[in-house]
Motif scaffolding. Structure first.
Motif, PDB file in Angstrom:
ATOM      1  N   GLN A  76      -5.891  27.672  26.203  1.00  0.00           N
ATOM      2  CA  GLN A  76      -5.070  28.008  27.450  1.00  0.00           C
ATOM      3  C   GLN A  76      -4.776  26.967  28.197  1.00  0.00           C
ATOM      4  O   GLN A  76      -3.531  26.722  28.550  1.00  0.00           O
ATOM      5  CB  GLN A  76      -5.919  29.031  28.400  1.00  0.00           C
ATOM      6  CG  GLN A  76      -5.360  29.574  29.341  1.00  0.00           C
ATOM      7  CD  GLN A  76      -6.422  30.423  30.325  1.00  0.00           C
ATOM      8  OE1 GLN A  76      -7.397  29.809  30.491  1.00  0.00           O
ATOM      9  NE2 GLN A  76      -6.025  31.608  30.757  1.00  0.00           N
ATOM     10  N   LYS A  77      -5.710  25.850  28.196  1.00  0.00           N
ATOM     11  CA  LYS A  77      -5.368  24.722  29.209  1.00  0.00           C
ATOM     12  C   LYS A  77      -4.342  23.940  28.547  1.00  0.00           C
ATOM     13  O   LYS A  77      -3.388  23.316  29.058  1.00  0.00           O
ATOM     14  CB  LYS A  77      -6.530  23.932  29.303  1.00  0.00           C
ATOM     15  CG  LYS A  77      -6.410  22.669  30.217  1.00  0.00           C
ATOM     16  CD  LYS A  77      -7.715  21.973  30.321  1.00  0.00           C
ATOM     17  CE  LYS A  77      -7.497  20.675  31.115  1.00  0.00           C
ATOM     18  NZ  LYS A  77      -8.861  19.930  31.230  1.00  0.00           N
ATOM     19  N   VAL A  78      -4.226  23.719  27.274  1.00  0.00           N
ATOM     20  CA  VAL A  78      -3.347  22.964  26.484  1.00  0.00           C
ATOM     21  C   VAL A  78      -1.989  23.783  26.310  1.00  0.00           C
ATOM     22  O   VAL A  78      -0.964  23.080  26.808  1.00  0.00           O
ATOM     23  CB  VAL A  78      -3.876  22.700  24.917  1.00  0.00           C
ATOM     24  CG1 VAL A  78      -2.595  22.156  24.081  1.00  0.00           C
ATOM     25  CG2 VAL A  78      -5.072  21.925  24.920  1.00  0.00           C
ATOM     26  N   VAL A  79      -1.779  25.102  26.264  1.00  0.00           N
ATOM     27  CA  VAL A  79      -0.745  25.529  26.189  1.00  0.00           C
ATOM     28  C   VAL A  79       0.079  25.471  27.573  1.00  0.00           C
ATOM     29  O   VAL A  79       1.343  25.305  27.953  1.00  0.00           O
ATOM     30  CB  VAL A  79      -0.965  27.092  25.733  1.00  0.00           C
ATOM     31  CG1 VAL A  79       0.543  27.850  25.977  1.00  0.00           C
ATOM     32  CG2 VAL A  79      -1.240  27.208  24.529  1.00  0.00           C
ATOM     33  N   LYS A  80      -0.827  25.462  28.863  1.00  0.00           N
ATOM     34  CA  LYS A  80      -0.442  25.484  30.048  1.00  0.00           C
ATOM     35  C   LYS A  80       0.211  24.156  30.003  1.00  0.00           C
ATOM     36  O   LYS A  80       1.384  23.827  31.012  1.00  0.00           O
ATOM     37  CB  LYS A  80      -1.366  25.736  31.324  1.00  0.00           C
ATOM     38  CG  LYS A  80      -1.689  27.187  31.285  1.00  0.00           C
ATOM     39  CD  LYS A  80      -2.787  27.509  32.405  1.00  0.00           C
ATOM     40  CE  LYS A  80      -3.188  28.767  32.476  1.00  0.00           C
ATOM     41  NZ  LYS A  80      -4.270  29.072  33.611  1.00  0.00           N
ATOM     42  N   GLY A  81      -0.342  23.201  29.744  1.00  0.00           N
ATOM     43  CA  GLY A  81       0.051  21.634  29.856  1.00  0.00           C
ATOM     44  C   GLY A  81       1.285  21.424  29.195  1.00  0.00           C
ATOM     45  O   GLY A  81       2.598  20.997  29.389  1.00  0.00           O
ATOM     46  N   TYR A  82       1.730  22.198  27.846  1.00  0.00           N
ATOM     47  CA  TYR A  82       2.807  22.283  27.203  1.00  0.00           C
ATOM     48  C   TYR A  82       4.126  22.864  27.835  1.00  0.00           C
ATOM     49  O   TYR A  82       5.231  22.402  27.916  1.00  0.00           O
ATOM     50  CB  TYR A  82       2.795  22.857  25.704  1.00  0.00           C
ATOM     51  CG  TYR A  82       1.759  22.001  24.551  1.00  0.00           C
ATOM     52  CD1 TYR A  82       2.493  20.471  24.726  1.00  0.00           C
ATOM     53  CD2 TYR A  82       1.180  22.572  23.760  1.00  0.00           C
ATOM     54  CE1 TYR A  82       1.436  19.760  23.814  1.00  0.00           C
ATOM     55  CE2 TYR A  82       0.608  21.769  22.854  1.00  0.00           C
ATOM     56  CZ  TYR A  82       0.710  20.300  22.821  1.00  0.00           C
ATOM     57  OH  TYR A  82       0.135  19.478  21.963  1.00  0.00           O
TER      58      TYR A  82
END
Length: 89
Positions: A76-82
């Motif tokens: 979730q954190k990675v996708v939000k960053g992308y």
């Protein structure tokens, strides 16, 4: 890296045709839509896993659910960053 992406975008905006710039924007919009959909799926799965965790009584099952929740929270954190990077673009 990011500065390379920015310089490529700058060149596209300065030298590219209106069609090229439009296509780049369409691609970026599509990426944001796909990432937003993926984030929504992760969010839904997290809600279900947390509910399962609350109803779980076996230690091994709780441990497994907690591991899966941690994996999804990291995703979730990675996708939000992308998504944030794509929207900046």
């Amino acid at each position: 890296g990011t500065s390379e992406d920015e310089s490529e975008l700058r060149v596209l905006l300065q030298m590219g045709s209106i069609d090229e710039v439009g296509n780049e924007m369409d691609d970026t919009d599509l990426i944001v839509q796909q990432l937003t959909s993926k984030l929504s799926n992760v969010d839904e799965e997290l809600v279900m896993l947390r509910a399962d965790l609350g109803g779980s009584t076996r230690f091994s099952e709780k441990l497994e659910l907690e591991e899966r929740i941690a994996e999804l929270e990291a995703r979730q954190k990675v996708v939000k960053g992308y998504i944030q990077k794509a929207r900046k673009r």
